[in-house]
Motif scaffolding. Structure first.
Motif, PDB file in Angstrom:
ATOM      1  N   ILE A 161       0.836  -1.194   0.000  1.00  6.71           N
ATOM      2  CA  ILE A 161       0.000   0.000   0.000  1.00  6.71           C
ATOM      3  C   ILE A 161       0.874   1.249   0.000  1.00  6.71           C
ATOM      4  CG2 ILE A 161      -1.865   1.232   1.196  1.00  6.71           C
ATOM      5  CD1 ILE A 161      -2.601  -1.560   0.157  1.00  6.71           C
ATOM      6  N   PHE A 162       0.497   2.225  -0.820  1.00  7.40           N
ATOM      7  CA  PHE A 162       1.135   3.534  -0.860  1.00  7.40           C
ATOM      8  C   PHE A 162       0.199   4.556  -0.226  1.00  7.40           C
ATOM      9  CE2 PHE A 162       2.604   1.031  -4.473  1.00  7.40           C
ATOM     10  CZ  PHE A 162       3.978   1.063  -4.287  1.00  7.40           C
ATOM     11  N   PHE A 163       0.779   5.635   0.295  1.00  8.73           N
ATOM     12  CA  PHE A 163       0.000   6.545   1.139  1.00  8.73           C
ATOM     13  C   PHE A 163       0.072   7.992   0.663  1.00  8.73           C
ATOM     14  CE2 PHE A 163       0.928   2.912   3.816  1.00  8.73           C
ATOM     15  CZ  PHE A 163      -0.286   2.694   4.447  1.00  8.73           C
ATOM     16  N   THR A 164      -0.858   8.770   1.163  1.00  9.96           N
ATOM     17  CA  THR A 164      -0.799  10.218   1.121  1.00  9.96           C
ATOM     18  C   THR A 164      -0.904  10.694   2.556  1.00  9.96           C
ATOM     19  OG1 THR A 164      -1.807  12.228   0.193  1.00  9.96           O
ATOM     20  CG2 THR A 164      -3.304  10.453   0.825  1.00  9.96           C
ATOM     21  N   THR A 165      -0.307  11.831   2.878  1.00 11.69           N
ATOM     22  CA  THR A 165      -0.354  12.316   4.257  1.00 11.69           C
ATOM     23  C   THR A 165      -0.980  13.698   4.320  1.00 11.69           C
ATOM     24  OG1 THR A 165       1.914  13.181   4.048  1.00 11.69           O
ATOM     25  CG2 THR A 165       1.647  10.986   5.023  1.00 11.69           C
ATOM     26  N   SER A 166      -1.564  13.988   5.474  1.00 14.96           N
ATOM     27  CA  SER A 166      -2.171  15.297   5.738  1.00 14.96           C
ATOM     28  C   SER A 166      -2.101  15.544   7.237  1.00 14.96           C
ATOM     29  CB  SER A 166      -3.619  15.336   5.244  1.00 14.96           C
ATOM     30  OG  SER A 166      -4.402  14.356   5.905  1.00 14.96           O
ATOM     31  N   ARG A 167      -2.398  16.753   7.634  1.00 13.47           N
ATOM     32  CA  ARG A 167      -2.391  17.078   9.062  1.00 13.47           C
ATOM     33  C   ARG A 167      -3.444  16.248   9.796  1.00 13.47           C
ATOM     34  NH1 ARG A 167      -5.264  20.350  12.325  1.00 13.47           N
ATOM     35  NH2 ARG A 167      -6.512  21.093  10.558  1.00 13.47           N
ATOM     36  N   ASP A 168      -3.064  15.712  10.925  1.00 15.25           N
ATOM     37  CA  ASP A 168      -4.013  14.911  11.699  1.00 15.25           C
ATOM     38  C   ASP A 168      -4.975  15.823  12.442  1.00 15.25           C
ATOM     39  OD1 ASP A 168      -5.009  12.436  12.935  1.00 15.25           O
ATOM     40  OD2 ASP A 168      -4.179  13.294  14.770  1.00 15.25           O
ATOM     41  N   ASP A 169      -6.298  15.606  12.243  1.00 16.00           N
ATOM     42  CA  ASP A 169      -7.309  16.449  12.879  1.00 16.00           C
ATOM     43  C   ASP A 169      -7.937  15.789  14.101  1.00 16.00           C
ATOM     44  OD1 ASP A 169      -8.778  14.474  11.689  1.00 16.00           O
ATOM     45  OD2 ASP A 169      -9.844  15.784  10.288  1.00 16.00           O
ATOM     46  N   ASP A 170      -7.398  14.643  14.502  1.00 18.33           N
ATOM     47  CA  ASP A 170      -7.862  13.933  15.694  1.00 18.33           C
ATOM     48  C   ASP A 170      -9.305  13.461  15.576  1.00 18.33           C
ATOM     49  OD1 ASP A 170      -6.983  12.873  18.128  1.00 18.33           O
ATOM     50  OD2 ASP A 170      -8.069  14.396  19.279  1.00 18.33           O
ATOM     51  N   ARG A 171      -9.833  13.358  14.373  1.00 12.67           N
ATOM     52  CA  ARG A 171     -11.178  12.819  14.166  1.00 12.67           C
ATOM     53  C   ARG A 171     -11.093  11.320  13.897  1.00 12.67           C
ATOM     54  NH1 ARG A 171     -13.982  15.913   9.478  1.00 12.67           N
ATOM     55  NH2 ARG A 171     -15.855  14.891  10.327  1.00 12.67           N
ATOM     56  N   GLU A 172     -12.256  10.669  13.942  1.00 11.22           N
ATOM     57  CA  GLU A 172     -12.290   9.253  13.627  1.00 11.22           C
ATOM     58  C   GLU A 172     -11.956   9.036  12.149  1.00 11.22           C
ATOM     59  OE1 GLU A 172     -12.337   6.692  15.336  1.00 11.22           O
ATOM     60  OE2 GLU A 172     -13.155   7.236  17.290  1.00 11.22           O
ATOM     61  N   ALA A 173     -11.627   7.793  11.830  1.00  6.07           N
ATOM     62  CA  ALA A 173     -11.284   7.426  10.459  1.00  6.07           C
ATOM     63  C   ALA A 173     -12.461   7.690   9.524  1.00  6.07           C
ATOM     64  CB  ALA A 173     -10.932   5.942  10.411  1.00  6.07           C
ATOM     65  N   VAL A 174     -12.124   7.978   8.278  1.00  2.54           N
ATOM     66  CA  VAL A 174     -13.130   8.150   7.232  1.00  2.54           C
ATOM     67  C   VAL A 174     -13.109   6.913   6.348  1.00  2.54           C
ATOM     68  CG1 VAL A 174     -13.824   9.505   5.229  1.00  2.54           C
ATOM     69  CG2 VAL A 174     -12.974  10.654   7.276  1.00  2.54           C
ATOM     70  N   GLY A 175     -14.268   6.292   6.178  1.00  2.00           N
ATOM     71  CA  GLY A 175     -14.341   5.072   5.389  1.00  2.00           C
ATOM     72  C   GLY A 175     -14.646   5.350   3.937  1.00  2.00           C
ATOM     73  N   ALA A 176     -14.898   4.281   3.189  1.00  2.00           N
ATOM     74  CA  ALA A 176     -15.144   4.387   1.753  1.00  2.00           C
ATOM     75  C   ALA A 176     -16.402   5.185   1.441  1.00  2.00           C
ATOM     76  CB  ALA A 176     -15.251   2.991   1.143  1.00  2.00           C
ATOM     77  N   ALA A 177     -17.323   5.279   2.395  1.00  2.00           N
ATOM     78  CA  ALA A 177     -18.529   6.077   2.194  1.00  2.00           C
ATOM     79  C   ALA A 177     -18.252   7.564   2.267  1.00  2.00           C
ATOM     80  CB  ALA A 177     -19.592   5.698   3.230  1.00  2.00           C
TER      81      ALA A 177
END
Length: 378
Positions: free
Chosen positions: A274-290
């Motif tokens: 798996i390859f990734f992209t990164t962004s600032r962590d906003d301390d929210r729950e994970a975002v799923g495919a929806a």
């Protein structure tokens, strides 16, 4: 109910696209199959159990039962279930489902909803239809989480595994071993311990923490189009771990204790990368495919060829057999995510939340599963 884990009030990402088993590597590949078919008792024809008639609506689907028939319904936290539904149901685009969602949201906005209000709404608005496998065998529940891992901006000692961006030559990168040998033309986003990166790739996303206090959200960007292969079974077959000791924690400990060529050889059994992209962590729950944050313990990853994002689902999963497993999981959850190892009509991955505690529980979930689709009555 003794020995049963009920779903608590919402705590509020985990995986998108190639994201996968929260049981981590232990899940799909090592699932023992019961020898006989799953018993599917017919709904008894009793008052309050079968679906009451609604002359203003079309007849309910064949095999539909009232929610009161669902195993464990009386022990459910109906208010928490209702709140999870209200927070996530708008993803469902079916007109009847959308109308039901709007009514629930209007009720939630109009007053403080009581547990009785929540139960009445759900029982009035939905009937349940069990989804079954073609061969009558049980499905399987696993679990996943959004990990939080230490990382470094530059390699040093243990932190020698690069987190890679989507490569310019994605179609030519090859398998895991080839990529680790340098085949990918990609940017290095951070450096991690090899076993942590392996598990981050299984989860599909997570949070990286750095000694300077920085935090990044690493999210799925692409994969090498190779099949996911669980390493739990081969580790057990090679005598590296006992058959009932292939939880995520046990696998991760072994990889850490054998860091270097030995661990890399085991991880290479899974060619998917798996390859990734990164962004600032906003301390929210994970975002799923929806595309929406996942309510912890109230969200599942499903096979989108059998389920629709935003559908409410009743799950019952008993008799986990991994060391440290809890006895049972049941409750109302929302179909909001998917994963490359989540395939079939009775297959679900339960999102447990963020961090180590969620990960420890997720790694021990491998339970026979039954699933009911909650169908709006109109």
């Amino acid at each position: 109910m003794l020995g049963v884990v009920s779903f608590p009030q919402l705590k509020g990402r985990g995986l998108v696209g190639a994201a996968v088993l929260a049981l981590l590597v232990a899940a799909c590949a090592s699932q023992p199959r019961p020898s006989g078919p799953v018993p599917h008792p017919a709904a008894p024809v009793l008052p309050g159990v079968t679906v009451p008639p609604r002359p203003d609506l079309p007849p309910p689907p064949h095999g539909a039962v009232a929610l009161s028939y669902l195993p464990g319904w009386d022990h459910e936290d109906h208010l928490a279930a209702f709140q999870a539904y209200v927070q996530t149901c708008a993803r469902h685009r079916d007109p009847v489902a959308a109308s039901t969602c709007e009514r629930a949201q209007a009720l939630s906005a109009s007053r403080q909803v009581s547990p009785t209000d929540a139960r009445n709404f759900l029982e009035t608005a939905f009937v349940a239809v069990e989804t079954r496998t073609a061969d009558g065998q049980p499905g399987m529940l696993t679990a996943y989480f959004a990990p939080i891992y230490p990382a470094r901006w530059a390699p040093d000692g243990e932190f020698d595994a690069p987190v890679l961006s989507r490569p310019a030559n994605l179609e030519q990168v090859g398998d895991r071993a080839a990529i680790e040998a340098g085949s990918a033309q990609a940017q290095v986003l951070a450096w991690m311990k090899a076993e942590d990166l392996f598990f981050l790739q299984i989860q599909g996303s997570g949070t990286l923490t750095f000694p300077d206090g920085s935090r990044l959200r690493a999210a799925y960007a692409a994969d090498n189009d190779k099949p996911f292969v669980g390493i739990a079974r081969p580790m057990s077959q090679q005598g590296l771990l006992p058959p009932n000791g292939t939880s995520g924690d046990a696998i991760r400990r072994w990889l850490s204790d054998h860091r270097g060529p030995e661990a890399r050889a085991v991880m290479a059994l899974n060619p998917r990368y798996i390859f990734f992209t990164t962004s600032r962590d906003d301390d929210r729950e994970a975002v799923g495919a929806a595309g929406i944050p996942l309510p912890a313990r109230r969200s599942i990853a499903v096979d989108p060829s059998h389920w629709t994002y935003g559908e409410p689902v009743w799950i019952e999963a008993d008799a986990g057999n991994l060391i440290g497993a809890r006895a049972s999981y049941r409750g109302l959850v929302m179909a909001l995510d998917t994963g490359s190892a989540i395939r079939g009509p009775v297959r679900a991955d339960l999102y447990m939340g963020r961090g180590d505690e969620a990960g420890q529980e997720a790694g021990a979930v491998r339970h026979p599963l039954r699933m009911w689709r909650l169908v709006p009555r109109g």
